[in-house]
Design an enzyme around this catalytic site. Sequence first.
Site, PDB file in Angstrom:
ATOM      1  N   HIS A 102       1.792  12.650  22.605  1.00 30.16           N
ATOM      2  CA  HIS A 102       1.260  12.067  23.839  1.00 30.16           C
ATOM      3  C   HIS A 102       2.302  12.113  24.940  1.00 30.16           C
ATOM      4  O   HIS A 102       3.501  12.022  24.693  1.00 30.16           O
ATOM      5  CB  HIS A 102       0.807  10.617  23.616  1.00 30.16           C
ATOM      6  CG  HIS A 102       1.840   9.749  22.988  1.00 30.16           C
ATOM      7  ND1 HIS A 102       2.119   9.772  21.636  1.00 30.16           N
ATOM      8  CD2 HIS A 102       2.693   8.843  23.519  1.00 30.16           C
ATOM      9  CE1 HIS A 102       3.089   8.909  21.375  1.00 30.16           C
ATOM     10  NE2 HIS A 102       3.452   8.337  22.504  1.00 30.16           N
ATOM     11  N   HIS A 104       3.599  10.293  28.356  1.00 27.45           N
ATOM     12  CA  HIS A 104       3.541   9.089  29.188  1.00 27.45           C
ATOM     13  C   HIS A 104       3.614   9.505  30.663  1.00 27.45           C
ATOM     14  O   HIS A 104       4.458  10.330  31.038  1.00 27.45           O
ATOM     15  CB  HIS A 104       4.743   8.177  28.929  1.00 27.45           C
ATOM     16  CG  HIS A 104       4.832   7.612  27.544  1.00 27.45           C
ATOM     17  ND1 HIS A 104       4.565   6.295  27.264  1.00 27.45           N
ATOM     18  CD2 HIS A 104       5.167   8.168  26.360  1.00 27.45           C
ATOM     19  CE1 HIS A 104       4.749   6.060  25.976  1.00 27.45           C
ATOM     20  NE2 HIS A 104       5.120   7.196  25.401  1.00 27.45           N
TER      21      HIS A 104
END
Length: 142
Positions: A102, A104
């Site tokens: 992922h 950010h």
Amino acid sequence: MPLVNDCVFCKIIQGAVPSSKVYEDDLVLAFLDIAPFNYGHALIVPKDHHHSITTLPQEYLARMMCLAPKIAVAQMRELKAEGFNLLLNNGRCAGQEVPHCHLHVIPRLVDDAPLLNISHKKYSDTEAMNELAARLQKRVEL
Ligand code: 5GP
Ligand code: ZN
């Protein structure tokens, strides 16, 4: 890799765990981080379960990177942020807690504290620095 059952981000992608969605398409989902560094802090996740960015197929990676500045611009306009950090923790020692790759997108305000608290190292000399660059260069190909 298909979505997996014991991964919280796979559950969010499947709708089994709720999230505050910011963007979605066929390859990626973006939603607000539940414990933000600043309000609006978003996570972009590929709709494919990969622990590491190193095994993530390029189409997902490209979509994540194209989306990141769009979300950052939205954050800056909506939240009066002055800048942003893109952060990807890859591996436990790098601070990765959720084993689903992922990115950010963290809006930053003028008086924010630094995000990383690692002190800078110093190369012994330019030769050592160039020698390391040459070793790395041999291993890097696109
Ligand atoms: P990492 O340390 O793995 O790079 O970051 C994982 C991030 O996911 C953390 O910032 C954490 O707050 C966020 N997070 C963990 N579980 C959930 C969840 O169930 N929902 C949302 N929205 N964020 C989560
Ligand atoms: Zn997953």
